[in-house]
Scaffold this motif. Structure first.
Motif, PDB file in Angstrom:
ATOM      1  N   LYS A 103     -14.309  79.501  90.478  1.00 18.56           N
ATOM      2  CA  LYS A 103     -12.891  78.421  90.843  1.00 18.56           C
ATOM      3  C   LYS A 103     -12.488  77.052  90.415  1.00 18.56           C
ATOM      4  O   LYS A 103     -10.949  77.530  89.792  1.00 18.56           O
ATOM      5  CB  LYS A 103     -12.161  78.578  92.144  1.00 18.56           C
ATOM      6  N   SER A 104     -13.085  76.744  90.506  1.00 17.51           N
ATOM      7  CA  SER A 104     -12.763  75.219  90.259  1.00 17.51           C
ATOM      8  C   SER A 104     -12.540  75.384  88.384  1.00 17.51           C
ATOM      9  O   SER A 104     -11.404  74.090  87.713  1.00 17.51           O
ATOM     10  CB  SER A 104     -13.979  73.703  89.957  1.00 17.51           C
ATOM     11  N   ARG A 153      -8.861  74.902  86.355  1.00 13.20           N
ATOM     12  CA  ARG A 153      -8.368  73.517  85.416  1.00 13.20           C
ATOM     13  C   ARG A 153      -7.863  74.151  83.392  1.00 13.20           C
ATOM     14  O   ARG A 153      -7.555  73.648  83.177  1.00 13.20           O
ATOM     15  CB  ARG A 153      -9.532  72.844  85.100  1.00 13.20           C
ATOM     16  N   ARG A 212      -2.787  70.005  94.594  1.00 15.30           N
ATOM     17  CA  ARG A 212      -2.900  68.512  94.373  1.00 15.30           C
ATOM     18  C   ARG A 212      -3.168  67.910  92.622  1.00 15.30           C
ATOM     19  O   ARG A 212      -3.002  67.482  92.227  1.00 15.30           O
ATOM     20  CB  ARG A 212      -4.409  68.020  95.351  1.00 15.30           C
ATOM     21  N   ARG A 258      -3.827  60.752  99.811  1.00 16.80           N
ATOM     22  CA  ARG A 258      -4.756  60.068  98.645  1.00 16.80           C
ATOM     23  C   ARG A 258      -4.008  60.713  97.049  1.00 16.80           C
ATOM     24  O   ARG A 258      -5.035  60.582  96.147  1.00 16.80           O
ATOM     25  CB  ARG A 258      -6.471  61.147  98.732  1.00 16.80           C
ATOM     26  N   PRO A 295     -15.070  60.874  96.999  1.00 15.23           N
ATOM     27  CA  PRO A 295     -15.319  61.556  96.335  1.00 15.23           C
ATOM     28  C   PRO A 295     -15.015  62.888  96.121  1.00 15.23           C
ATOM     29  O   PRO A 295     -15.181  63.618  97.160  1.00 15.23           O
ATOM     30  CB  PRO A 295     -17.476  61.894  96.079  1.00 15.23           C
ATOM     31  N   SER A 296     -13.702  62.913  94.838  1.00 20.24           N
ATOM     32  CA  SER A 296     -12.726  64.151  94.990  1.00 20.24           C
ATOM     33  C   SER A 296     -12.754  64.106  93.697  1.00 20.24           C
ATOM     34  O   SER A 296     -12.368  63.443  93.300  1.00 20.24           O
ATOM     35  CB  SER A 296     -12.294  63.850  95.832  1.00 20.24           C
ATOM     36  N   GLN A 314     -11.225  66.932  92.495  1.00 18.09           N
ATOM     37  CA  GLN A 314      -9.335  67.163  92.680  1.00 18.09           C
ATOM     38  C   GLN A 314      -8.668  65.504  92.912  1.00 18.09           C
ATOM     39  O   GLN A 314      -7.679  65.785  91.431  1.00 18.09           O
ATOM     40  CB  GLN A 314      -8.769  67.895  94.149  1.00 18.09           C
ATOM     41  N   ARG A 369     -17.686  67.051  90.731  1.00 19.76           N
ATOM     42  CA  ARG A 369     -17.657  67.974  89.483  1.00 19.76           C
ATOM     43  C   ARG A 369     -17.046  67.481  88.401  1.00 19.76           C
ATOM     44  O   ARG A 369     -15.914  66.828  88.871  1.00 19.76           O
ATOM     45  CB  ARG A 369     -17.465  69.283  90.199  1.00 19.76           C
ATOM     46  N   ASP A 392     -18.960  72.161  99.355  1.00 12.08           N
ATOM     47  CA  ASP A 392     -18.435  73.972  99.018  1.00 12.08           C
ATOM     48  C   ASP A 392     -19.784  74.063  99.727  1.00 12.08           C
ATOM     49  O   ASP A 392     -19.121  75.643 100.271  1.00 12.08           O
ATOM     50  CB  ASP A 392     -17.583  74.420  98.181  1.00 12.08           C
ATOM     51  N   GLU A 449     -15.554  63.759 105.155  1.00 18.33           N
ATOM     52  CA  GLU A 449     -14.712  65.108 104.695  1.00 18.33           C
ATOM     53  C   GLU A 449     -14.542  66.430 104.497  1.00 18.33           C
ATOM     54  O   GLU A 449     -13.344  66.871 104.675  1.00 18.33           O
ATOM     55  CB  GLU A 449     -15.555  65.033 103.073  1.00 18.33           C
ATOM     56  N   LYS A 500     -11.230  70.184 104.696  1.00 18.44           N
ATOM     57  CA  LYS A 500     -11.138  71.270 103.966  1.00 18.44           C
ATOM     58  C   LYS A 500     -10.574  72.448 104.400  1.00 18.44           C
ATOM     59  O   LYS A 500      -9.508  71.862 105.311  1.00 18.44           O
ATOM     60  CB  LYS A 500     -12.697  71.995 103.524  1.00 18.44           C
ATOM     61  N   ARG A 508     -14.353  80.037 103.789  1.00 22.61           N
ATOM     62  CA  ARG A 508     -15.992  80.108 103.298  1.00 22.61           C
ATOM     63  C   ARG A 508     -16.315  80.377 104.420  1.00 22.61           C
ATOM     64  O   ARG A 508     -17.678  80.560 104.979  1.00 22.61           O
ATOM     65  CB  ARG A 508     -16.071  78.365 102.945  1.00 22.61           C
TER      66      ARG A 508
HETATM   67  C1  S3P Z   1     -12.927  71.377  93.992  1.00 18.53           C
HETATM   68  C2  S3P Z   1     -13.033  70.263  94.719  1.00 18.53           C
HETATM   69  C3  S3P Z   1     -13.743  70.057  96.290  1.00 18.53           C
HETATM   70  C4  S3P Z   1     -14.304  71.425  96.622  1.00 18.53           C
HETATM   71  C5  S3P Z   1     -12.651  72.475  95.627  1.00 18.53           C
HETATM   72  C6  S3P Z   1     -12.118  72.297  94.442  1.00 18.53           C
HETATM   73  C7  S3P Z   1     -12.748  71.331  92.772  1.00 18.53           C
HETATM   74  O1  S3P Z   1     -12.609  69.426  96.853  1.00 18.53           O
HETATM   75  O2  S3P Z   1     -13.867  71.377  97.390  1.00 18.53           O
HETATM   76  O3  S3P Z   1     -13.118  74.026  96.809  1.00 18.53           O
HETATM   77  O4  S3P Z   1     -12.214  72.936  92.042  1.00 18.53           O
HETATM   78  O5  S3P Z   1     -11.984  70.131  92.204  1.00 18.53           O
HETATM   79  P1  S3P Z   1     -12.066  67.847  97.025  1.00 18.53           P
HETATM   80  O6  S3P Z   1     -11.978  66.894  94.975  1.00 18.53           O
HETATM   81  O7  S3P Z   1     -10.889  67.238  97.790  1.00 18.53           O
HETATM   82  O8  S3P Z   1     -13.377  67.004  97.507  1.00 18.53           O
END
Ligand code: S3P
Length: 434
Positions: free
Chosen positions: A15-16, A20, A100, A128, A168-169, A171, A196, A319, A342, A346, A394
């Motif tokens: 998904k991430s 992107r 976001r 944020r 620590p996000s 997004q 990530r 997640d 955090e 969600k 989830r």
């Molecule tokens: C994600 C970042 C995380 C995660 C979300 C996907 C991403 O959120 O929980 O499912 O793809 O960057 P946060 O950035 O709010 O921690």
């Protein structure tokens, strides 16, 4: 207890990385080809809002011959400023990542746009994203509660920023990076706790790992970005559910193929291995800058209870907490989590959602502002307990796995919500059940 066996090559594409790839494609000059794009509702929301903001996108669904449908996407763009003023609010549905990360791009476009979502997304925190974008010179307005609608009056004159991430996000990090790509000069993002890093890898950004463990990410603004192809590997956050199924099932062996094993996404595998789970990684290799491999899962007769409190570990499994908590509760009777406030922001308040549902299944739990503890279960699980999914994919999937593995017939208040990230969730389980 049921038995689950077989190979899975049809986990949903990550998904991430799918989000992107689409957003970066919209910023790149030329034609971006994305193979194995996710069919989950969240990723489809990203494509539809990009189209509504003037980006040309073609999606092809190709039968793979083994029952799978592979989605390939082609995005045509003229580069950083190719967006057009939308004629209506951009509907992000359930997808926080869409809202976001897209905000970072729209802040640099010289027009007004408005981002909205479903009932769950309209409650999630957006201050944020407003904070760094305002510092860069965009006009952002939110509700007094700091939630969407996010109204953006963008500007071509964004200023560079040095931004210390307050949470620590990934997004927030990504939206600042996308905005900074349009700014007149060099920006720096300071990341004390690692999240990530797909955006950095996919954009080829310069990163500096300081001796104190803090990472700095450098973005040079207004550098033309050339289109390049992306291939999306299987989603490790989806793999987590099938891992739990294999571990909890009896005499089970499940092989999950070509899963993204990016080190920022697999902290849950390390935790499970430390707790005694039978998990083996095979065929690890790098594809398009991301580590991928196969995960072999064998049923586990005893798993030590999981206890998570380290901030970096919490960020690494953010997640996967719902599935880890349910797995640990079912396998060992216990689970403990701290420093994870955090989770209340969600798709649902996940601390509350997990605790409420575990309590319905007879587990003794206590919640804190930043976590919860599961202390054990009294009695056996009643049949037909209703699991409240709280509009959260989830939560639905975690308890569906528990039901399967425990052989209990639980009633999910909303089965279809799994489609947000994992449309073929139930059909994969059926294919593995012996
Ligand atoms: C994600 C970042 C995380 C995660 C979300 C996907 C991403 O959120 O929980 O499912 O793809 O960057 P946060 O950035 O709010 O921690």
């Amino acid at each position: 207890m049921s038995v689950f066996q077989g190979e899975v090559s049809s986990l949903p594409p990550d998904k991430s990385i799918s989000h992107r790839a689409a957003l970066i494609g919209a910023l790149a000059e030329g034609s971006t080809e994305i193979t194995n794009f996710s069919g989950g509702y969240d990723n489809q929301s990203t494509l539809s809002v990009l189209k509504d903001a003037g980006i040309a996108i073609r999606q092809q669904e190709i039968p793979a011959g083994d029952g799978r449908i592979v989605r390939n996407v082609v995005i045509e763009s003229g580069g950083l400023w190719s967006f057009k003023a939308p004629t209506q609010p951009l509907m992000c549905n359930n997808s926080g990542s869409t809202m976001r990360m897209l905000a970072g791009i729209l802040a640099a476009q010289p027009f007004r746009s408005e981002l909205v979502g479903d009932a769950s997304l309209m409650k999630r925190p957006m201050k944020r994203i407003a904070d760094p974008l305002r510092q860069m010179g965009a006009e952002i307005s939110l509700t007094p509660a700091g939630t969407a609608p996010v109204v953006i009056v963008g500007t071509r004159d964004l200023k560079p920023i040095e931004y210390h991430l307050p949470v620590p996000s990934a997004q927030v990090k990504s939206l600042v990076a996308f905005a900074a790509m349009h700014a007149d000069g060099r920006s720096k993002i300071i990341e004390p706790i690692r999240s990530r890093d797909h955006t950095e890898l996919m954009l080829g950004l310069e990163t500096i790992d300081r001796p104190d463990g803090v990472r700095e990410i450098i973005i040079d603004g207004r550098k033309p970005l050339g289109a390049k192809p992306f291939h999306v590997p299987a989603d490790p956050s989806a793999a987590c559910f099938m891992i739990a199924l294999g571990l909890l099932g009896q005499r089970s062996e499940v092989v999950l193929r070509q899963v993204c094993l990016n080190p920022t996404r697999v902290a849950y595998i390390d935790l499970l291995q430390e707790a005694g789970a039978g998990l083996v990684i095979e065929n690890a290799r790098s594809v398009g800058g991301e580590l991928i491999g196969d995960i072999v899962v064998r049923s586990c007769s005893s798993l030590k209870p999981l206890r998570i409190s380290d901030h970096a570990v919490v960020a690494g499994v953010i997640d996967e907490v719902p599935m880890l908590a349910v797995l640990s509760a079912f396998a060992s009777g216990e689970f403990e989590l701290h420093n994870a406030a955090e989770l209340r922001t969600k798709e649902s308040d996940r601390i509350d959602a997990i605790v409420v549902n575990l309590q319905r299944l007879g587990f003794e739990c206590e919640q804190y502002p930043d976590g919860f503890v599961v202390k054990g279960r009294t009695g056996s699980i009643q049949q037909d307990v209703v699991i409240e999914c709280f509009d959260d994919h989830r939560i639905a999937m975690s308890f569906a796995i528990a039901a399967e593995a425990a052989g209990a017939s639980l009633v999910l208040s909303d089965r279809d919500v799994v489609g947000v990230s994992f449309p073929n969730f139930f059909s994969i389980i059926d294919s593995l059940r012996q």
